[in-house]
Motif scaffolding. Structure first.
Motif, PDB file in Angstrom:
ATOM      1  N   LEU A 270      38.996  35.966   3.928  1.00  0.00           N
ATOM      2  CA  LEU A 270      39.028  36.917   4.982  1.00  0.00           C
ATOM      3  C   LEU A 270      38.587  36.440   6.532  1.00  0.00           C
ATOM      4  CD1 LEU A 270      39.218  40.370   2.388  1.00  0.00           C
ATOM      5  CD2 LEU A 270      41.294  39.181   4.095  1.00  0.00           C
ATOM      6  N   ARG A 271      37.198  36.029   6.148  1.00  0.00           N
ATOM      7  CA  ARG A 271      36.701  35.965   6.403  1.00  0.00           C
ATOM      8  C   ARG A 271      37.332  34.680   7.914  1.00  0.00           C
ATOM      9  NH1 ARG A 271      30.201  35.389   5.891  1.00  0.00           N
ATOM     10  NH2 ARG A 271      30.429  34.951   7.768  1.00  0.00           N
ATOM     11  N   LEU A 272      37.737  33.812   6.957  1.00  0.00           N
ATOM     12  CA  LEU A 272      37.926  32.699   7.312  1.00  0.00           C
ATOM     13  C   LEU A 272      39.398  32.998   8.602  1.00  0.00           C
ATOM     14  CD1 LEU A 272      37.457  30.091   5.129  1.00  0.00           C
ATOM     15  CD2 LEU A 272      36.686  30.067   7.386  1.00  0.00           C
ATOM     16  N   VAL A 273      40.375  33.554   7.734  1.00  0.00           N
ATOM     17  CA  VAL A 273      41.810  34.379   8.374  1.00  0.00           C
ATOM     18  C   VAL A 273      41.781  34.938   9.068  1.00  0.00           C
ATOM     19  CG1 VAL A 273      42.893  33.292   7.178  1.00  0.00           C
ATOM     20  CG2 VAL A 273      42.792  35.569   6.741  1.00  0.00           C
ATOM     21  N   LYS A 274      40.781  36.076   9.570  1.00  0.00           N
ATOM     22  CA  LYS A 274      40.619  36.877  10.507  1.00  0.00           C
ATOM     23  C   LYS A 274      40.863  37.020  11.849  1.00  0.00           C
ATOM     24  CE  LYS A 274      36.114  37.925  12.385  1.00  0.00           C
ATOM     25  NZ  LYS A 274      34.915  38.391  12.545  1.00  0.00           N
ATOM     26  N   ASP A 275      40.720  35.424  12.371  1.00  0.00           N
ATOM     27  CA  ASP A 275      41.228  35.313  14.089  1.00  0.00           C
ATOM     28  C   ASP A 275      42.353  34.566  13.775  1.00  0.00           C
ATOM     29  OD1 ASP A 275      39.274  35.898  14.352  1.00  0.00           O
ATOM     30  OD2 ASP A 275      38.434  34.540  14.740  1.00  0.00           O
ATOM     31  N   VAL A 276      43.483  34.314  12.328  1.00  0.00           N
ATOM     32  CA  VAL A 276      44.400  33.734  12.525  1.00  0.00           C
ATOM     33  C   VAL A 276      44.744  34.468  11.160  1.00  0.00           C
ATOM     34  CG1 VAL A 276      45.565  31.339  12.361  1.00  0.00           C
ATOM     35  CG2 VAL A 276      43.191  31.804  13.159  1.00  0.00           C
ATOM     36  N   PRO A 277      45.796  35.355  12.030  1.00  0.00           N
ATOM     37  CA  PRO A 277      46.463  36.433  10.324  1.00  0.00           C
ATOM     38  C   PRO A 277      48.051  36.005   9.986  1.00  0.00           C
ATOM     39  CG  PRO A 277      46.527  37.646  12.041  1.00  0.00           C
ATOM     40  CD  PRO A 277      45.749  35.870  12.720  1.00  0.00           C
ATOM     41  N   GLU A 278      48.348  35.435  10.370  1.00  0.00           N
ATOM     42  CA  GLU A 278      49.677  34.194  10.751  1.00  0.00           C
ATOM     43  C   GLU A 278      49.798  32.788  10.569  1.00  0.00           C
ATOM     44  OE1 GLU A 278      52.487  35.464   9.299  1.00  0.00           O
ATOM     45  OE2 GLU A 278      51.702  37.382  10.246  1.00  0.00           O
ATOM     46  N   LEU A 279      49.839  32.219   9.127  1.00  0.00           N
ATOM     47  CA  LEU A 279      49.105  30.555   9.207  1.00  0.00           C
ATOM     48  C   LEU A 279      50.678  30.179   9.421  1.00  0.00           C
ATOM     49  CD1 LEU A 279      48.155  30.505   5.999  1.00  0.00           C
ATOM     50  CD2 LEU A 279      46.821  31.214   7.907  1.00  0.00           C
ATOM     51  N   LEU A 280      50.875  29.452  10.643  1.00  0.00           N
ATOM     52  CA  LEU A 280      51.769  28.918  11.522  1.00  0.00           C
ATOM     53  C   LEU A 280      51.653  27.075  11.093  1.00  0.00           C
ATOM     54  CD1 LEU A 280      54.190  29.066  13.031  1.00  0.00           C
ATOM     55  CD2 LEU A 280      52.573  28.554  14.997  1.00  0.00           C
ATOM     56  N   ARG A 281      53.184  27.213  10.453  1.00  0.00           N
ATOM     57  CA  ARG A 281      53.022  25.298  10.408  1.00  0.00           C
ATOM     58  C   ARG A 281      54.302  24.929  11.358  1.00  0.00           C
ATOM     59  NH1 ARG A 281      55.932  21.510   8.333  1.00  0.00           N
ATOM     60  NH2 ARG A 281      55.090  19.716   6.715  1.00  0.00           N
ATOM     61  N   VAL A 282      53.850  23.590  11.692  1.00  0.00           N
ATOM     62  CA  VAL A 282      54.096  23.397  12.794  1.00  0.00           C
ATOM     63  C   VAL A 282      54.613  21.633  12.009  1.00  0.00           C
ATOM     64  CG1 VAL A 282      52.645  23.943  14.499  1.00  0.00           C
ATOM     65  CG2 VAL A 282      52.443  21.715  13.507  1.00  0.00           C
ATOM     66  N   GLU A 283      55.867  20.995  12.414  1.00  0.00           N
ATOM     67  CA  GLU A 283      56.361  19.901  12.008  1.00  0.00           C
ATOM     68  C   GLU A 283      55.043  18.486  12.594  1.00  0.00           C
ATOM     69  OE1 GLU A 283      58.196  17.720  10.137  1.00  0.00           O
ATOM     70  OE2 GLU A 283      59.354  18.727  10.976  1.00  0.00           O
ATOM     71  N   PRO A 284      54.628  18.463  11.638  1.00  0.00           N
ATOM     72  CA  PRO A 284      53.566  17.122  11.868  1.00  0.00           C
ATOM     73  C   PRO A 284      53.964  15.333  12.273  1.00  0.00           C
ATOM     74  CG  PRO A 284      54.554  16.609   9.401  1.00  0.00           C
ATOM     75  CD  PRO A 284      54.836  17.708  10.282  1.00  0.00           C
ATOM     76  N   MET A 285      55.302  15.599  12.113  1.00  0.00           N
ATOM     77  CA  MET A 285      55.865  14.569  12.992  1.00  0.00           C
ATOM     78  C   MET A 285      56.973  14.480  14.703  1.00  0.00           C
ATOM     79  SD  MET A 285      54.738  12.426  10.655  1.00  0.00           S
ATOM     80  CE  MET A 285      55.493  10.849  11.946  1.00  0.00           C
ATOM     81  N   LEU A 286      56.006  14.074  15.696  1.00  0.00           N
ATOM     82  CA  LEU A 286      57.323  13.988  16.914  1.00  0.00           C
ATOM     83  C   LEU A 286      58.619  13.488  16.716  1.00  0.00           C
ATOM     84  CD1 LEU A 286      54.357  14.266  17.548  1.00  0.00           C
ATOM     85  CD2 LEU A 286      55.171  12.834  20.246  1.00  0.00           C
TER      86      LEU A 286
END
Length: 543
Positions: A270-286
């Motif tokens: 909970l403390r780890l995700v306190k500032d990042v409530p949404e876990l946004l995934r990004v495309e790792p390859m350009l």
């Protein structure tokens, strides 16, 4: 399958701890160092606890001075094991009473309980209390002790005990030193926390009910959703059996150790995700568009188009010495040469200087190109990870201009190279010149010998006036053929210059693309992969 592995499989604690280990690994430099340290300590504590006896449940009796904690410890154990103080704390060291000593030794060693303070319930004394088999009951030093050593020991054991029993007295059950320092810090640990309102013999039934209700309300306000409160009196023995029943339930379930670790893990996540409530995934390859955009920006920054245009112009100017109509070139020498303004003598040095200097002359544009790529990739990401992508993109930006300069200097236009077809065309044009000069001489001979009768011609054909129109026609044809070949060659030169420019720019773009991949794209993709792995681990660490 052992009890440990069964519990881990059932409750998913093993995979969650593995995910936390991944978070610690990937979060270096991205998380608060204190939080990373706390997570590493939790992993170490969990690893140690899970390797030790799963048949024993560690229950810590914690409380402040005068709460009757040691008296309650003696009442539960049925023995006078822990000294009881009246005005000051006398439990300087933790005492332990073990129901079922087999296998408990390593666990007690890990808890750092001194040998002289370890007690085991003999089988004769355990009659009727078999439900407590596996219980390790700790009497901690008072948490508010003025002795720093005992206070530290109490705090340490509160952090590692499977089940914590807070012993409170009716006068100080709302003591801030307990609630502020411990209770609020153990929010979410309802399953492994019990509150005992001791010394209830001092209260009437109505007062006891009022105190219990008030304590439950206070605990709920502090985040304890489902507080378990037991009223006891170590002096009269009232409520002790109820407390034993609560302990027996935890001991029988053999789950308190895992519930404690799960609660610690839940709170940490909970403390780890306190500032990042949404876990946004990004495309790792350009994608191809971003790669092409970066290459375009870098090519613009180092002047690839300017260099290609310069090559095209130089190619066209140099071709005039080879594929132009010789008579036109000779005539041009009789008037001022506008091509001197192009400084063709130094053009090779100019072009090579353009390749060598354009990169280092515009480092700001290179930096802007890299920055634009990072900004486009990090939209919506947490700021600390946006900074990480930017740092990855810029990790070699100081080396990039020099690397581009070294690469592109190798593809500088070969200005001294002469295409084979230039040689062939020049031979052809000079052959036409020879033919024209020969035709002109023939026409002159016919005029001299055939028209003006200047003498006897060496050959009959040189004096035959009837041939003169054909000789004139041949002269005009040679001139026309020369002019046509000159104009045609000009068109070929334009096409060849364009192809040479395209070849140069394509080669330069290819080299820029390779450098961009090695020095910008790969570090960025590694950071994006790290980002996805981190939040994948974060999702796995959550319930």
């Amino acid at each position: 399958m052992t009890a440990v592995s069964t519990a881990e499989t059932q409750h998913g604690l093993g995979p969650r701890l593995a995910a936390l280990a991944k978070i610690v690994e990937l979060g270096q430099g991205r998380l608060d160092p204190a939080l990373v340290t706390e997570a590493a300590q939790l992993l170490l504590r969990a690893g140690d606890r899970l390797k030790l006896s799963s048949d024993h449940t560690v229950v810590a009796l914690a409380g402040g001075t005068g709460s009757g904690k040691s008296s309650l410890f003696n009442a539960v154990s049925g023995l006078e094991l822990s000294p009881i103080g009246v005005r000051r704390p006398t439990t300087a060291r933790t005492h332990a009473c073990v129901w079922g000593i087999d296998g408990a030794g390593p666990l007690l060693d890990w808890l750092q309980i001194q040998w002289r303070h370890r007690f085991a319930r003999a089988s004769a004394l355990d009659k009727g209390e078999s439900q407590l088999h596996g219980l390790i009951l700790l009497d901690l030093p008072d948490h508010d002790s003025i002795r720093a050593l005992t206070d530290h020991e109490a705090h340490r054991l509160i952090q590692v005990a499977d089940l914590i029993v807070w012993v409170l007295d009716p006068q100080k059950y709302a003591d801030a030193s307990v609630h502020r320092r411990y209770v609020t810090e153990l929010t979410g640990h309802d399953a492994v926390t019990v509150f005992v309102l001791n010394q209830s013999d001092r209260l009437t039934p109505e007062e006891q009910a009022e105190c219990v209700a008030d304590l439950e309300d206070l605990l709920r306000r502090e985040g304890v959703a489902h507080p378990r409160v037991v009223a006891t009196s170590a002096t009269t023995g009232r409520g002790v059996d109820s407390l034993k029943a609560v302990l027996a339930e935890s001991v029988a379930a053999r789950r308190a150790a895992y519930q404690r670790l799960e609660a610690d893990l839940d709170r940490l996540v909970l403390r780890l995700v306190k500032d990042v409530p949404e876990l946004l995934r990004v495309e790792p390859m350009l994608d191809g568009a971003r790669r092409a955009g970066l290459v375009d920006a870098l090519c613009d920054a180092i002047g690839v188009s300017a260099l290609g245009e310069a090559l095209e112009n130089v190619y066209a100017v140099r071709s005039a010495d080879w594929v132009g109509w010789p008579f036109a070139r000779w005539a041009a020498r009789l008037r001022p040469d506008p091509l001197k303004s192009l400084r063709l003598g130094a053009v090779k040095d100019d072009i090579r200087g353009l390749v060598a200097s354009s990169v280092t002359a515009q480092p700001a544009e290179v930096d802007n190109a890299v920055q634009a790529l990072a900004d486009g990739l990090t939209a919506g990401m947490p700021e600390v990870w946006r900074d990480g992508v930017r740092e990855a993109a810029r990790s070699r930006v100081d080396e990039l201009p020099e690397a581009l300069s070294d690469e592109l200097s190798e593809v500088a236009p070969p200005l001294d190279r002469v295409p084979v077809w230039w040689w062939l065309l020049k031979i052809w044009q000079y052959l036409l010149v020879v033919m024209f000069v020969a035709s002109l001489a023939w026409a002159g001979a016919i005029l001299a010998y055939g028209v003006f009768k200047a003498g006897r011609p060496p050959a009959e054909v040189l004096g035959d006036v009837a041939v003169l129109p054909w000789v004139g026609l041949m002269m005009i044809s040679v001139l026309g053929l020369g002019l046509f070949s000159a104009m045609a060659s000009r068109n070929f030169v334009v096409l060849a210059a364009g192809k040479e420019r395209d070849r140069l720019e394509h080669d330069m773009r290819r080299r820029v693309g390779v450098l961009a991949q090695d020095m910008v794209v790969q570090p960025v993709e590694r950071e994006l992969t790290r980002y996805n792995e981190y939040f994948g681990a974060m999702a796995a660490a959550r319930r």
